[in-house]
Design an enzyme around this catalytic site. Structure first.
Site, PDB file in Angstrom:
ATOM      1  N   HIS A  44      -6.115  -1.807  -3.775  1.00  0.00           N
ATOM      2  CA  HIS A  44      -4.705  -0.916  -3.445  1.00  0.00           C
ATOM      3  C   HIS A  44      -4.710  -0.955  -1.836  1.00  0.00           C
ATOM      4  CE1 HIS A  44      -5.563   1.414  -7.356  1.00  0.00           C
ATOM      5  NE2 HIS A  44      -6.700   0.994  -7.330  1.00  0.00           N
ATOM      6  N   TYR A  45      -3.371  -0.747  -1.420  1.00  0.00           N
ATOM      7  CA  TYR A  45      -3.361   0.124  -0.237  1.00  0.00           C
ATOM      8  C   TYR A  45      -3.133   1.515  -0.377  1.00  0.00           C
ATOM      9  CZ  TYR A  45       1.746  -0.818  -0.713  1.00  0.00           C
ATOM     10  OH  TYR A  45       3.362  -0.747  -1.225  1.00  0.00           O
ATOM     11  N   THR A  46      -3.610   2.422   0.731  1.00  0.00           N
ATOM     12  CA  THR A  46      -3.358   3.587   0.368  1.00  0.00           C
ATOM     13  C   THR A  46      -2.093   4.371   0.920  1.00  0.00           C
ATOM     14  OG1 THR A  46      -4.013   4.080   2.965  1.00  0.00           O
ATOM     15  CG2 THR A  46      -5.732   4.032   1.224  1.00  0.00           C
ATOM     16  N   GLU A 108      -9.773   0.693  -2.165  1.00  0.00           N
ATOM     17  CA  GLU A 108      -8.585   1.071  -1.145  1.00  0.00           C
ATOM     18  C   GLU A 108      -8.678   0.519   0.183  1.00  0.00           C
ATOM     19  OE1 GLU A 108      -5.942   2.866  -2.098  1.00  0.00           O
ATOM     20  OE2 GLU A 108      -6.357   3.834  -3.909  1.00  0.00           O
ATOM     21  N   HIS A 167      -3.144  -3.272  -7.728  1.00  0.00           N
ATOM     22  CA  HIS A 167      -2.638  -2.085  -8.577  1.00  0.00           C
ATOM     23  C   HIS A 167      -1.483  -2.565  -9.238  1.00  0.00           C
ATOM     24  CE1 HIS A 167      -2.280   2.740  -8.368  1.00  0.00           C
ATOM     25  NE2 HIS A 167      -2.206   2.223  -9.761  1.00  0.00           N
ATOM     26  N   ASP A 177       1.569  -1.658  -4.829  1.00  0.00           N
ATOM     27  CA  ASP A 177       0.172  -2.155  -3.715  1.00  0.00           C
ATOM     28  C   ASP A 177      -0.593  -3.138  -4.507  1.00  0.00           C
ATOM     29  OD1 ASP A 177      -0.155   0.402  -5.459  1.00  0.00           O
ATOM     30  OD2 ASP A 177      -2.162   0.151  -4.611  1.00  0.00           O
TER      31      ASP A 177
END
Length: 276
Positions: A44-46, A108, A167, A177
């Site tokens: 993921h990216y946050t 993440e 994700h 993401d």
């Protein structure tokens, strides 16, 4: 009086039986019909900065097993033990499995995701589709940390290459993401991490006459074969366009049109030939 005495004796007998300690033998016999709970690694990216990411991922509403910040001096943070369930995937599915939180480890990466300017690719899409140019690049040190983590976890839990996912792959209806700038091909070519197609197989399927023989439902079946939760309608509706967009972000990030075409078809068929 006699009944009362008998009742008391029965209670004492039950109580004495319930307090007996039995041995639990975990060595004599071993089952072979089993597998690991952990089947997927999800990246993921946050979409928020370092401090807000730490606050969010240590709060009550969302969590992830690991966090990679933008500070190259900081370690990879382990926030949830691998064998416990983190809340990172949400409503998700892949390869016939739903609720991917139950069978995955979430990673993440602190990255703001995309700049505010977005491009519409579909008349019903609102601002869902983001142009490649609007995604924010990852720091090379972050990618090296992620590569180390993915390699370590995939070896430890025997994760199949095609089950190292973003994700957006498992929740393409609502998520983008880790975005089009996450270097899936670099991870595969440099670190032998994750899935990528063979050029020879791609060339085998990059033929207009072959592509023209496939109906929309048949192409959608190829997406489902690889793992994407593609619907089975006979049109490229908004939902299936989102699936194509997610697939292209992963396997053709230089051109994430969201539209089905010959190149996307050849990549998909090549992946299925290699992994399915």
């Amino acid at each position: 009086m006699l009944k009362k005495i008998l009742f008391t004796l029965i209670l004492l007998l039950i109580s004495s039986c319930s307090s007996v300690n039995y041995d639990i033998d975990s060595k004599t016999y071993k089952a072979t019909a089993k597998n690991s709970r952990i089947r997927f690694l999800i990246v993921h990216y946050t979409a928020i900065n370092d401090q807000r990411s730490i606050t969010a991922l240590t709060g009550k509403n969302v969590s992830s097993h690991y966090l990679v910040t933008t500070d190259r001096k900081e370690p990879i943070y382990s926030l949830v033990p691998d064998l416990e369930r983190a809340w990172h995937a949400g409503n998700s599915s892949f390869a016939g499995r739903n609720n991917i939180n139950d069978s995955s480890i979430g990673i993440e990466i602190v990255n703001l995701g995309a700049t505010p300017s977005k491009r519409k690719l579909h008349p019903q899409s609102s601002d869902f589709f983001i142009a490649k140019e609007q995604f924010i690049p990852y720091d090379p040190d972050q990618i090296r940390k992620v590569a180390f983590l993915l390699k370590t976890l995939s070896q430890k839990y025997d994760i199949q290459p095609e089950n190292i996912l973003g994700h957006s792959d498992i929740a393409f209806k609502r998520k983008q993401d880790p975005g089009a700038l996450f270097p899936w091909k670099e991870l595969h070519d440099t670190y032998n991490i994750g899935a990528w197609y063979n050029k020879e197989d791609f060339n085998r399927y990059y033929k207009k006459e072959l592509y023209s023989k496939y109906s929309i439902p048949e192409i959608k079946a190829e997406f489902r074969k690889y793992g994407y939760d593609m619907n089975d309608t006979d049109t490229w509706d908004l939902e299936s366009t989102k699936a194509i967009y997610a697939f292209q972000m992963h396997f053709r990030p230089r051109n994430i049109s969201g539209n089905m075409d010959l190149e996307t078809f050849a990549i998909l068929k090549a992946l299925n030939r290699k992994y399915k």
